[in-house]
Design a protein around this motif. Structure first.
Motif, mmCIF file in Angstrom:
data_model
loop_
_atom_site.group_PDB
_atom_site.id
_atom_site.type_symbol
_atom_site.label_atom_id
_atom_site.label_comp_id
_atom_site.label_asym_id
_atom_site.label_seq_id
_atom_site.Cartn_x
_atom_site.Cartn_y
_atom_site.Cartn_z
ATOM 1 N N GLY A 225 45.860 -54.000 -13.494
ATOM 2 C CA GLY A 225 47.132 -54.402 -12.888
ATOM 3 C C GLY A 225 48.288 -53.493 -13.266
ATOM 4 N N LYS A 226 48.053 -52.554 -14.219
ATOM 5 C CA LYS A 226 49.121 -51.621 -14.607
ATOM 6 C C LYS A 226 49.056 -50.384 -13.715
ATOM 7 N N SER A 227 49.991 -49.454 -13.967
ATOM 8 C CA SER A 227 49.986 -48.209 -13.199
ATOM 9 C C SER A 227 49.395 -47.093 -14.054
ATOM 10 N N ALA A 228 48.760 -46.132 -13.388
ATOM 11 C CA ALA A 228 48.185 -44.993 -14.108
ATOM 12 C C ALA A 228 49.317 -44.060 -14.525
ATOM 13 N N GLU A 229 49.372 -43.715 -15.801
ATOM 14 C CA GLU A 229 50.502 -42.930 -16.309
ATOM 15 C C GLU A 229 50.301 -41.430 -16.156
ATOM 16 N N SER A 230 49.163 -41.031 -15.624
ATOM 17 C CA SER A 230 48.924 -39.609 -15.371
ATOM 18 C C SER A 230 47.839 -39.481 -14.318
ATOM 19 N N ALA A 231 47.691 -38.272 -13.775
ATOM 20 C CA ALA A 231 46.643 -38.019 -12.788
ATOM 21 C C ALA A 231 45.283 -38.303 -13.415
ATOM 22 N N GLU A 232 45.115 -37.856 -14.662
ATOM 23 C CA GLU A 232 43.824 -38.047 -15.347
ATOM 24 C C GLU A 232 43.534 -39.536 -15.515
ATOM 25 N N GLU A 233 44.563 -40.303 -15.868
ATOM 26 C CA GLU A 233 44.363 -41.739 -16.042
ATOM 27 C C GLU A 233 43.967 -42.393 -14.718
ATOM 28 N N ALA A 234 44.557 -41.914 -13.643
ATOM 29 C CA ALA A 234 44.213 -42.446 -12.321
ATOM 30 C C ALA A 234 42.749 -42.148 -11.989
ATOM 31 N N LEU A 235 42.339 -40.907 -12.239
ATOM 32 C CA LEU A 235 40.944 -40.527 -11.976
ATOM 33 C C LEU A 235 39.994 -41.350 -12.854
ATOM 34 N N GLN A 236 40.426 -41.560 -14.107
ATOM 35 C CA GLN A 236 39.590 -42.326 -15.035
ATOM 36 C C GLN A 236 39.433 -43.768 -14.542
ATOM 37 N N SER A 237 40.505 -44.322 -13.957
ATOM 38 C CA SER A 237 40.406 -45.704 -13.472
ATOM 39 C C SER A 237 39.389 -45.814 -12.336
ATOM 40 N N ILE A 238 39.252 -44.745 -11.582
ATOM 41 C CA ILE A 238 38.237 -44.737 -10.506
ATOM 42 C C ILE A 238 36.839 -44.688 -11.122
ATOM 43 N N ARG A 239 36.669 -43.818 -12.133
ATOM 44 C CA ARG A 239 35.349 -43.705 -12.795
ATOM 45 C C ARG A 239 34.952 -45.039 -13.422
ATOM 46 N N THR A 240 35.922 -45.694 -14.068
ATOM 47 C CA THR A 240 35.639 -46.985 -14.710
ATOM 48 C C THR A 240 35.205 -48.008 -13.661
ATOM 49 N N PHE A 241 35.956 -48.045 -12.567
ATOM 50 C CA PHE A 241 35.640 -48.963 -11.455
ATOM 51 C C PHE A 241 34.224 -48.700 -10.949
ATOM 52 N N ALA A 242 33.898 -47.420 -10.767
ATOM 53 C CA ALA A 242 32.593 -47.034 -10.234
ATOM 54 C C ALA A 242 31.469 -47.375 -11.216
ATOM 55 N N ASP A 243 31.689 -47.073 -12.500
ATOM 56 C CA ASP A 243 30.658 -47.320 -13.520
ATOM 57 C C ASP A 243 30.323 -48.799 -13.625
ATOM 58 N N LYS A 244 31.332 -49.629 -13.405
ATOM 59 C CA LYS A 244 31.102 -51.076 -13.468
ATOM 60 C C LYS A 244 30.401 -51.602 -12.221
ATOM 61 N N GLY A 245 30.116 -50.699 -11.294
ATOM 62 C CA GLY A 245 29.455 -51.121 -10.064
ATOM 63 C C GLY A 245 30.442 -51.475 -8.963
#
Ligand SMILES: [Mn+2]
Length: 429
Positions: free
Chosen positions: A286-306
């Motif tokens: 529910g927070k905002s990504a504080e950097s481009a890398e953090e945004a990309l990481q949030s996608i990887r986390t989402f994907a890894d969790k299925g």
């Protein structure tokens, strides 16, 4: 009389200029087919926006034909009533109407001219579907006030309906009391009409255009009930078949409507549509990504969790993204084929930088969707204090109306047209 009411199929829709939704539509139609089999309605009503674009490709048209013939196979006495919405080409949709009639499918594309009421009776037939159980007055997308035309068709039915059979009417328009959540992008440009303009004499008005299912005059909370009873003369939006944005957090349904007799109360049963893909906002916390890398990481986390489906990123204004950011996102997504789908319109959070408050800044995706000049002017109005918005709006409406009138005259004269875009390009839903 029993009908299944749905609308706004938007077949052939491509989201974010990238993703075909065919498998989502197939998933929807598997459910609709089961409901046709189970409930054996007298008619299946599709209240406009069958296709997403005016000239759908061969595969999309083939899908439409195959799917609707199949629906009728599981409920052989069922009539199909399909009307054109603002996304459809009225004449193209109607082109094969005569052939469809052989299986009791009624495709109504072209709107009646406002002047047709002066003609001798008989023209009304084009908009009337007769069934043993009742009547359907089927109107496609129409601009401007057509109250006289509508009333003429309803009266025509009334004169014939001595047995008090139920009367259903269809329409594709925005009524001014409707809840338009999910259409935030178009707010301010949807031309609305009042329920009084819909005439009288129908028991149920089967509406399309607004994507949120709702019964006019009743609270959205009522949607939580499975079955509700309403008086004769009730108007209802079936809601779209698929959800189209993160803003649509409400359930989508198909309406099963039971009408015992003309003038009598009717019941609506909401059949919940299971969605193949959902919409998410990332990061998931529910927070905002504080950097481009953090945004990309949030996608990887989402994907890894299925996690699968559509997503948008939440990023604060103060973060500057690299020029190839979208490319980096697509690279992360490559391993997931098209199971994870990226909406490149960022949800910017926090305080916009000063330059962005002074001047309207549009993203490319937003501009591409913006096909109404009025909307652009409204969004940039602050930069042009010398213009009166109301005057501009009126002027645009007059031009639009004039073009529509000219277009209709062409149709009445029997001229074929290169394309019939005019009013259709002005509204999105
Ligand atoms: Mn529409």
């Amino acid at each position: 009389m029993r009908i299944l009411h749905t609308a706004d199929l938007h077949l052939g829709q491509i989201l974010y200029q990238n993703y075909s939704r065919t498998d989502e539509h197939e998933h929807f139609f598997r459910q609709l087919e089961e409901w046709c089999r189970q409930y054996q309605p007298d008619a299946l009503v599709v209240s406009g926006d069958v296709f997403d674009i005016q000239q759908p490709g061969a595969a999309v048209k083939e899908f439409f034909t195959r799917t609707f013939v199949k629906l009728r196979d599981v409920c052989t006495d069922m009539h199909l009533v399909v009307t054109a919405g603002n996304h459809d080409s009225a004449t193209r949709l109607e082109a094969e109407a005569a052939l469809w009639k052989c299986i009791n499918a009624h495709i109504i594309g072209t709107a009646p001219s406002p002047t047709v009421v002066a003609a001798a009776d008989g023209w009304q037939e084009h908009y009337i579907v007769r069934m043993p159980a009742g009547y359907i007055a089927a109107f496609p997308y129409m601009t401007g006030n057509r109250r006289e035309v509508i009333q003429s068709v309803l009266d025509y039915i009334g004169r014939e309906n001595s047995n008090n059979k139920p009367v259903v009417m269809t329409g594709h328009l925005a009524l001014n009391s409707a809840d338009v959540t999910g259409h935030n992008f178009e707010i301010g440009k949807i031309a609305t009409q009042s329920i009084e303009d819909m005439g009288s004499g129908f028991d149920y008005l089967a509406l399309g255009h607004i994507h949120r299912p709702q019964t006019l005059g009743y609270s959205i909370e009522d949607e939580n009930q499975t079955t509700s009873s309403y008086p004769s003369g009730t108007a209802r939006y079936a809601g779209s078949a698929l959800h189209v944005s993160c803003d649509e957090k409400y359930p989508h349904t198909v309406s099963l409507v039971d009408l015992p007799a003309h003038g009598a109360d009717l019941t609506v049963t909401r059949l919940r549509i299971d969605e193949l893909r959902h919409f998410y906002e990332l990061p998931e916390n529910g927070k905002s990504a504080e950097s481009a890398e953090e945004a990309l990481q949030s996608i990887r986390t989402f994907a890894d969790k299925g996690g699968r489906g559509y997503f948008r990123l939440r990023i604060p204004y103060h973060v500057t993204l690299p020029a190839d950011f979208d490319q980096q996102v697509y690279q992360v997504l490559e391993a997931y084929k098209e199971e994870i789908r990226y909406n490149p319109k960022i949800l910017w959070t926090g305080t916009p930088p000063a330059t962005q408050t002074e001047t309207a800044i549009f993203e490319v995706a937003e501009l591409q969707e913006m096909n109404d000049p009025m909307l652009f002017i409204e969004k940039t109005a602050e930069q042009y204090p010398e213009f009166s918005l109301d005057e501009l709006r009126t002027a645009f409406e007059e031009v639009k109306e004039e073009i529509r009138r000219m277009d209709e005259e062409e149709v009445l004269k029997g001229h074929s047209k290169k394309n019939n875009t005019n009013e259709e390009v002005t509204e999105q839903p």
